[in-house]
Design a protein around this motif. Structure first.
Motif, short mmCIF file in Angstrom:
data_model
loop_
_atom_site.label_atom_id
_atom_site.label_comp_id
_atom_site.label_asym_id
_atom_site.label_seq_id
_atom_site.Cartn_x
_atom_site.Cartn_y
_atom_site.Cartn_z
N LYS A 105 0.84 -1.06 -0.04
CA LYS A 105 0.12 -0.06 0.00
C LYS A 105 0.91 1.31 -0.05
O LYS A 105 0.52 2.24 -0.55
N LYS A 145 -3.94 1.20 7.60
CA LYS A 145 -3.73 0.04 6.53
C LYS A 145 -2.39 -0.78 6.67
O LYS A 145 -1.60 0.13 6.71
N GLU A 187 -4.87 6.70 6.73
CA GLU A 187 -5.14 7.69 5.69
C GLU A 187 -6.65 8.35 6.19
O GLU A 187 -7.30 7.93 7.09
N GLU A 188 -6.92 9.60 5.28
CA GLU A 188 -8.20 10.33 5.68
C GLU A 188 -9.46 9.34 4.99
O GLU A 188 -9.13 8.42 4.09
N CYS A 189 -10.43 9.26 5.80
CA CYS A 189 -11.62 8.38 5.39
C CYS A 189 -12.45 9.21 4.46
O CYS A 189 -13.01 10.29 4.65
N LEU A 190 -12.67 8.59 3.20
CA LEU A 190 -13.61 9.00 2.17
C LEU A 190 -14.88 8.77 2.21
O LEU A 190 -15.18 7.64 2.64
N GLU A 194 -18.76 3.19 -3.18
CA GLU A 194 -17.52 2.51 -3.74
C GLU A 194 -18.23 1.81 -5.10
O GLU A 194 -19.26 1.14 -5.08
N LEU A 284 -8.95 4.03 -3.98
CA LEU A 284 -9.05 3.29 -2.57
C LEU A 284 -7.81 2.42 -2.58
O LEU A 284 -7.23 2.29 -1.64
N GLU A 285 -8.06 1.62 -3.44
CA GLU A 285 -6.93 0.68 -3.78
C GLU A 285 -6.71 0.13 -5.13
O GLU A 285 -7.62 0.38 -5.88
P1 AMP Z 1 -8.61 -1.39 0.77
O1 AMP Z 1 -8.08 -2.86 0.83
O2 AMP Z 1 -7.59 -0.62 0.78
O3 AMP Z 1 -9.67 -1.32 -0.50
O4 AMP Z 1 -9.63 -1.12 1.92
C1 AMP Z 1 -10.77 -2.03 2.18
C2 AMP Z 1 -11.86 -1.39 2.37
O5 AMP Z 1 -11.74 -0.41 3.44
C3 AMP Z 1 -12.32 -0.67 1.02
O6 AMP Z 1 -13.17 -1.42 -0.06
C4 AMP Z 1 -13.17 0.53 1.71
O7 AMP Z 1 -14.67 -0.10 2.12
C5 AMP Z 1 -12.59 0.92 3.02
N1 AMP Z 1 -11.47 1.88 2.76
C6 AMP Z 1 -10.34 2.00 2.37
N2 AMP Z 1 -9.71 2.95 2.45
C7 AMP Z 1 -10.92 4.07 2.81
C8 AMP Z 1 -10.77 5.23 2.81
N3 AMP Z 1 -9.79 6.17 2.78
N4 AMP Z 1 -12.08 6.02 3.04
C9 AMP Z 1 -13.24 5.15 3.32
N5 AMP Z 1 -13.04 3.90 3.46
C10 AMP Z 1 -11.88 2.98 3.04
#
Ligand code: AMP
Length: 429
Positions: A105, A145, A187-190, A194, A284-285
């Motif tokens: 990440k 993360k 990180e900041e929560c968005l 999705e 997000l990823e």
């Molecule tokens: P990731 O593996 O990074 O996609 O994170 C898993 C899940 O966490 C995502 O599918 C989102 O539901 C949630 N998530 C990750 N990053 C954020 C973010 N910056 N803001 C809000 N939700 C997030």
């Protein structure tokens, strides 16, 4: 004579791949490693684990496999595609350097920042005290993360400081994910909705599949812990043509150019997990492979041959990007073992798959199934992906659940609200 294909993996995504590849007139032989009883209907299953990079390389070399398609991320991160390419064997997927987009990440966020690609504001920490101080001084909710691969469990969206600190301690002090927790991203929560956006690429050209959306949480209304994915649908109405255009221009194109500037020509499948707010997509990823279960409804909607695109990605040049998509929506409802994602009981006979598949537009993809004394039993957390296509989203959802109703084993669990969110977005259409 057609070509030989090796599908690496043994889950629902790989069953969907094998099912779709088997329909190609270009293909005369399919192998799967390790496969599963559903995949065995389309492919010869080889007793090799998807993580056994050396074994897979040796097998592909011995059979001179014309196209290897890698389902899961671990063998990509471990350099399977590098090894096959070195032998002159075409493989669809990024090399180990490209797979770091999912494997780290920190790497992913650093690339996004460097090349101006929209994503949540973030900081990286390798020291527990500094991370804790930063979290406690910041706003809630906060997202933390683990840097490395953690089987989908390395992320928390913490609503309280206590939850945030507990997660930080588990990752950085108790090291529940091992070296994957050497560093963390805070990180900041968005806010927003999705959606998944998945494309084929040769490192330059981007050929997107339709949008899709998965359901990560175990419970209805997105309650409870995260899972590998409890269902998916395509298209995701939140991804409008305008968003697709912005995702290509603001995310995929600068990312591929940025990676090239770093010496990485990214080939294969590129999957962006997006958060969409007020018409603007943010990353997000990234995943470096098809989603599971997003692949299941996507392949039901793909009416043209999948193999030419996989081959062109593997060969590093997309010259013919034609793709025909069935305009009808598709839905996949995952049936899981009782207790999943915690401990679950297995070995229970599964009944009713044939009856479920008698319905028009329904395909049941196998994930965690195996044969015991000639009977099909549940053997993994996610067991089946009951997938249906219909004239409307509601029609597809109803079909999928009618099929689910026909399938039984002791303790079987599924969510009852897959696709509902999209119905709401369309005003119930
Ligand atoms: P990731 O593996 O990074 O996609 O994170 C898993 C899940 O966490 C995502 O599918 C989102 O539901 C949630 N998530 C990750 N990053 C954020 C973010 N910056 N803001 C809000 N939700 C997030």
């Amino acid at each position: 004579m057609g070509i030989s294909v090796l599908v690496v993996g043994g889950g629902g995504r790989e069953h969907a791949l094998a099912w779709k590849i088997a329909q190609s007139p270009l293909v005369s032989k399919i192998y799967a490693a390790p496969g599963n009883p559903g995949i065995a209907r389309h492919a010869e299953c080889v007793a090799l684990s998807a993580d056994d990079v050396q074994g897979l390389r040796d097998f592909a070399v011995s059979k001179r496999i014309d196209l290897t398609v890698v389902g899961p991320e671990a063998p990509l991160a471990a350099g399977l595609v590098d090894r096959l390419t070195r032998e002159g064997l075409p493989a669809c997927g990024p090399d180990a350097a490209g797979a770091r987009l999912e494997g780290s990440k920190v790497f992913m966020k650093t690339i996004l920042e460097k090349y101006g690609i929209p994503t949540a504001a973030f900081r990286v920490f390798d020291d527990y005290d500094e991370a804790e101080q930063h979290v406690l001084a910041g706003r809630l909710p906060v997202v933390i993360k683990a840097d490395g691969l953690a089987a989908g469990k390395g992320v928390v969206v913490a609503q309280t400081y206590e939850e945030a600190v507990t997660f930080l301690k588990e990752v950085m002090e108790r090291r529940v994910f091992g070296a994957a927790g050497d560093r963390v991203v805070v990180e900041e929560c968005l806010a927003g909705e999705e959606a998944s956006y998945i494309a084929f690429t040769d490192g330059f050209k981007v050929v997107p599949l339709p949008s899709s959306q998965d359901h990560k949480r175990i419970g209805d209304h997105d309650q409870g812990p995260n899972t590998g994915g409890m269902g998916a649908y395509s298209p995701a109405p939140v991804v409008t043509p305008k968003i697709e255009e912005r995702a290509a221009r603001e995310i995929f194109e600068p990312l591929l150019a940025g990676l090239r500037a770093e010496g990485i020509t990214y080939r294969g499948i590129l999957y962006a997990g997006l958060m969409i707010e007020n018409g603007a997509p943010k990353v997000l990823e990234f995943n470096v492979r098809f989603g599971d279960p997003e692949a299941q409804p996507l392949f039901l909607r793909l009416s043209s041959d999948l193999v030419p695109l996989l081959l062109q990605c593997a060969q590093g040049k997309i010259t013919d990007a034609r793709m025909e998509i069935d305009p009808r929506p598709a839905v996949c409802v995952v049936m899981a073992s009782g207790g999943y994602p915690g401990q679950y009981s297995k070995g229970h006979p599964i009944e009713g798959i044939a009856e479920a598949e008698e319905q028009e537009g329904v395909v049941v993809f196998h994930a965690g199934t195996s044969l015991a004394d000639g009977r099909l039993v549940n053997s993994g957390g996610r067991v089946l992906g009951v997938t249906a296509i219909g004239d409307t989203l509601k029609g597809a959802i109803d079909r999928a659940y009618r099929a689910v109703d026909r399938i039984h084993w002791e303790g079987a669990y599924y969510r009852s609200d897959i696709g509902r969110k999209a119905l709401r977005n369309k005003g119930g259409a």
